[in-house]
Write a protein that holds these residues in place. Structure first.
Motif, short mmCIF file in Angstrom:
data_model
loop_
_atom_site.label_atom_id
_atom_site.label_comp_id
_atom_site.label_asym_id
_atom_site.label_seq_id
_atom_site.Cartn_x
_atom_site.Cartn_y
_atom_site.Cartn_z
N VAL A 21 0.83 -1.20 0.00
CA VAL A 21 0.00 0.00 0.00
C VAL A 21 0.86 1.26 0.00
CG1 VAL A 21 -1.66 1.34 1.37
CG2 VAL A 21 -1.96 -1.12 1.11
N THR A 22 1.98 1.22 0.75
CA THR A 22 2.88 2.37 0.79
C THR A 22 3.47 2.66 -0.59
OG1 THR A 22 3.47 1.87 3.09
CG2 THR A 22 4.94 3.33 1.87
N ALA A 23 3.90 1.58 -1.28
CA ALA A 23 4.47 1.76 -2.62
C ALA A 23 3.42 2.28 -3.60
CB ALA A 23 5.05 0.45 -3.12
N ALA A 24 2.20 1.69 -3.53
CA ALA A 24 1.13 2.11 -4.44
C ALA A 24 0.73 3.56 -4.19
CB ALA A 24 -0.07 1.18 -4.30
N LEU A 25 0.68 3.94 -2.91
CA LEU A 25 0.32 5.32 -2.59
C LEU A 25 1.40 6.29 -3.05
CD1 LEU A 25 -1.26 5.05 0.97
CD2 LEU A 25 -2.42 5.50 -1.19
N GLY A 26 2.67 5.85 -2.99
CA GLY A 26 3.75 6.70 -3.50
C GLY A 26 3.55 7.01 -4.97
N VAL A 27 3.19 5.98 -5.74
CA VAL A 27 2.92 6.18 -7.17
C VAL A 27 1.66 7.03 -7.36
CG1 VAL A 27 2.45 5.03 -9.36
CG2 VAL A 27 4.01 3.99 -7.74
N PHE A 69 11.64 6.10 -7.29
CA PHE A 69 12.62 5.75 -6.25
C PHE A 69 11.93 5.10 -5.05
CE2 PHE A 69 15.69 8.66 -8.30
CZ PHE A 69 16.80 7.82 -8.28
N GLY A 70 10.72 5.55 -4.76
CA GLY A 70 9.97 4.94 -3.66
C GLY A 70 9.68 3.47 -3.94
N ILE A 71 9.30 3.17 -5.16
CA ILE A 71 9.05 1.76 -5.53
C ILE A 71 10.34 0.95 -5.43
CG2 ILE A 71 8.33 0.25 -7.41
CD1 ILE A 71 6.57 2.52 -8.40
N TYR A 72 11.43 1.52 -5.91
CA TYR A 72 12.72 0.82 -5.85
C TYR A 72 13.10 0.48 -4.41
CZ TYR A 72 17.77 0.25 -5.64
OH TYR A 72 19.03 -0.22 -5.37
N ASN A 73 12.97 1.43 -3.50
CA ASN A 73 13.35 1.20 -2.10
C ASN A 73 12.50 0.12 -1.47
OD1 ASN A 73 15.39 3.15 -2.07
ND2 ASN A 73 13.96 4.80 -1.57
N ILE A 74 11.19 0.15 -1.74
CA ILE A 74 10.29 -0.83 -1.13
C ILE A 74 10.56 -2.23 -1.69
CG2 ILE A 74 7.87 -1.52 -1.01
CD1 ILE A 74 7.19 1.47 -0.75
N LEU A 75 10.76 -2.34 -3.00
CA LEU A 75 11.05 -3.66 -3.59
C LEU A 75 12.41 -4.17 -3.12
CD1 LEU A 75 9.74 -3.24 -7.24
CD2 LEU A 75 8.73 -4.58 -5.40
N ASN A 76 13.34 -3.28 -2.94
CA ASN A 76 14.66 -3.69 -2.47
C ASN A 76 14.56 -4.29 -1.06
OD1 ASN A 76 17.35 -3.88 -3.28
ND2 ASN A 76 17.94 -2.09 -2.08
N MET A 123 9.52 -8.47 -10.94
CA MET A 123 9.13 -7.49 -11.95
C MET A 123 7.61 -7.38 -12.03
SD MET A 123 11.55 -5.86 -13.60
CE MET A 123 10.75 -5.45 -15.15
N SER A 124 6.93 -8.49 -11.89
CA SER A 124 5.46 -8.49 -11.91
C SER A 124 4.91 -7.69 -10.75
CB SER A 124 4.93 -9.93 -11.87
OG SER A 124 5.36 -10.66 -12.99
N GLN A 125 5.56 -7.84 -9.58
CA GLN A 125 5.12 -7.07 -8.42
C GLN A 125 5.25 -5.57 -8.69
OE1 GLN A 125 6.71 -8.41 -4.61
NE2 GLN A 125 7.19 -10.39 -5.52
N ALA A 126 6.37 -5.18 -9.27
CA ALA A 126 6.59 -3.76 -9.57
C ALA A 126 5.56 -3.24 -10.56
CB ALA A 126 7.99 -3.56 -10.13
N MET A 127 5.27 -4.03 -11.60
CA MET A 127 4.31 -3.58 -12.61
C MET A 127 2.90 -3.51 -12.05
SD MET A 127 6.27 -2.84 -15.02
CE MET A 127 5.03 -2.37 -16.20
N ILE A 128 2.55 -4.46 -11.16
CA ILE A 128 1.21 -4.42 -10.54
C ILE A 128 1.07 -3.17 -9.70
CG2 ILE A 128 -0.28 -5.52 -8.82
CD1 ILE A 128 0.79 -8.23 -9.83
N ILE A 129 2.12 -2.87 -8.91
CA ILE A 129 2.10 -1.65 -8.09
C ILE A 129 2.00 -0.42 -9.00
CG2 ILE A 129 3.48 -0.20 -6.56
CD1 ILE A 129 4.60 -2.76 -5.33
N GLY A 130 2.76 -0.41 -10.10
CA GLY A 130 2.76 0.73 -11.00
C GLY A 130 1.42 0.94 -11.67
N ILE A 131 0.79 -0.16 -12.14
CA ILE A 131 -0.50 -0.04 -12.84
C ILE A 131 -1.59 0.42 -11.89
CG2 ILE A 131 -2.30 -1.36 -14.01
CD1 ILE A 131 -0.07 -3.09 -15.21
N VAL A 132 -1.68 -0.24 -10.70
CA VAL A 132 -2.72 0.13 -9.74
C VAL A 132 -2.50 1.56 -9.24
CG1 VAL A 132 -3.70 -0.38 -7.46
CG2 VAL A 132 -3.12 -2.25 -9.03
#
Length: 420
Positions: A23-29, A301-308, A336-345
């Motif tokens: 949720v934190t990553a999705a809200l960042g986007v 960068f927020g997505i990168y930090n959370i996935l890392n 990669m799928s996790q990142a794209m799901i977060i990005g799309i949503v």
């Protein structure tokens, strides 16, 4: 062969088990895209309003006779002084008329050109406005009011009265709002105008004109072309200015140069007349896009930090996946799928958030005497900005997801299981 169904199920499980991080990553986007859409829509809407305020009242090409000293002085006629240095003092402008020679044939020529949207004649004169004991200097412009309205959106700047009212009354005047305020005049009153030669003519106020530029509204008014010609005691072919609107504004410099040489008049194109304004507009747009792109990069960068961090938390899961037969590429696709799901949503929610905020801003009241035709804050609902936002989101989340997922791809499961 990659089993996308299994990979997506694992990616979904990872996201759901770490709901707080997801949720934190999705809200960042979401907030990054929402802020981008809101900012770029509002700023470009504001820039468009400012541009139209100036450009709607500026012809693409302005033809007139400029009063200037003669370039060729008498001394240049003598051959013996050809190679000498000429020092001439107290040069005076040559005696000439303000009117454009053969203005009517020039107008007919322009109206028959395919690139010209319209050409309007004008007569400009310096006058004095008289009302009781008040005497104010200013200018009066004689126009073909209906043609001016068609070409320059003049109707939008008439706060009281209408263009038709001026067209129907020979001795009518559209008085500048600043002048009306200073002299306490309103529609229906009469104002006297005095020319430099001393002629005194009463005119009936049929409307008030407010351009939003105080320096203009405090000195300038409009009358019918024939009315100003009559005030000056000139014939109907007396025209001091010709304003030209083109279908393609980019062609104005070339056509202005051609007309200047063809008809021996001074031709000023819109780029020359508004050079400083154009520079300011470009700088505002540059700042808008720079800030908007920065917001998108910060979200990435927020997505990168959370996935890392997620990869470090899922080290044992990665080792188990590899030990049960998943390749490094499969593991990379999972993250990669996790990142794209977060990005799309997050991207879709960001577009919705930006659109809602833009609607709210567009509905906020914005009233100022300088801009009488603007009632709410200007917002540009251009679909291209939404497309750019979602594409940039997918690209940034893809890059942000690839870096940590590539690290997960090369993890040695044996070392993880041994705890080394």
């Amino acid at each position: 062969m990659i089993n996308w169904k299994v990979i997506l199920n694992i990616a979904k499980t990872h996201l759901l088990t770490k709901m707080k991080s997801t949720v934190t990553a999705a809200l960042g986007v979401t907030f990054g895209i929402g802020a981008y859409i809101t900012l770029v829509s509002f700023m470009t809407g504001l820039n468009t309003m400012l541009d139209s305020l100036i450009l709607n009242q500026t012809p693409h090409i302005h033809l007139y006779n400029e009063i200037a000293p003669t370039k060729d002085q008498p001394i240049s006629l003598y051959d013996e002084f050809e190679n000498s240095v000429h020092i001439i003092s107290s040069i005076k402008p040559k005696l000439g008329q303000k009117k454009i020679h053969n203005a009517v044939p020039i107008l007919n020529y322009l109206k028959n050109k395919d690139v010209v949207k319209g050409a309007t004649p004008q007569v400009r004169a310096q006058i004095f406005y008289l009302s009781g004991s008040i005497e104010l200097g200013g200018s009066i412009v004689g126009v073909d009011i209906m043609e001016e309205t068609r070409l320059s959106n003049m109707r939008d700047y008439i706060v009281q009265g209408s263009p038709e009212a001026l067209r129907n009354i020979d001795n009518g005047i559209l008085l500048g709002a600043g002048l009306a305020s200073k002299m306490s005049l309103s529609v229906g009153d009469r104002v006297q105008v005095s020319t430099v030669a001393g002629a005194l003519v009463p005119l009936k106020i049929v409307g008030l004109y407010q351009s939003g530029i105080a320096d203009v509204d405090n000195v300038q008014s409009f009358c019918n072309l024939k009315t100003v010609q009559r005030i000056l005691g000139k014939s109907q072919n007396y025209i001091t200015d010709i304003n030209i609107k083109l279908h393609d504004i980019e062609r104005s410099p070339q056509l202005a140069e051609f007309l200047e040489q063809q008809f021996n008049v001074t031709a000023t194109d819109i780029n020359e007349a508004n050079a400083q304004f154009e520079t300011g507009s470009n700088i505002r747009n540059l700042i808008t896009y720079a800030v908007s792109i920065t917001l998108l990069i910060v979200a990435g960068f927020g997505i990168y930090n959370i996935l890392n961090m997620l990869i470090y938390e899922k080290m044992k899961d990665i080792a188990i996946l590899k030990a049960t037969g998943f390749s490094g590429t499969d593991v990379q696709f999972i993250f990669m799928s996790q990142a794209m799901i977060i990005g799309i949503v997050g991207g879709i929610l960001g577009l919705v958030l930006g659109f809602v905020l833009s609607i709210i801003i567009d509905g906020l009241p914005f009233e100022t005497e300088a801009l009488p035709t603007i009632n709410t804050y200007p917002v540009n609902f251009n679909g291209a900005y939404y497309a750019i936002g979602i594409v940039f989101t997918l690209i940034s989340t893809c890059i942000a997801g690839w870096l940590p997922s590539n690290k997960a791809k090369h993890i040695d499961p044996v070392k993880i299981i041994r705890g080394t």
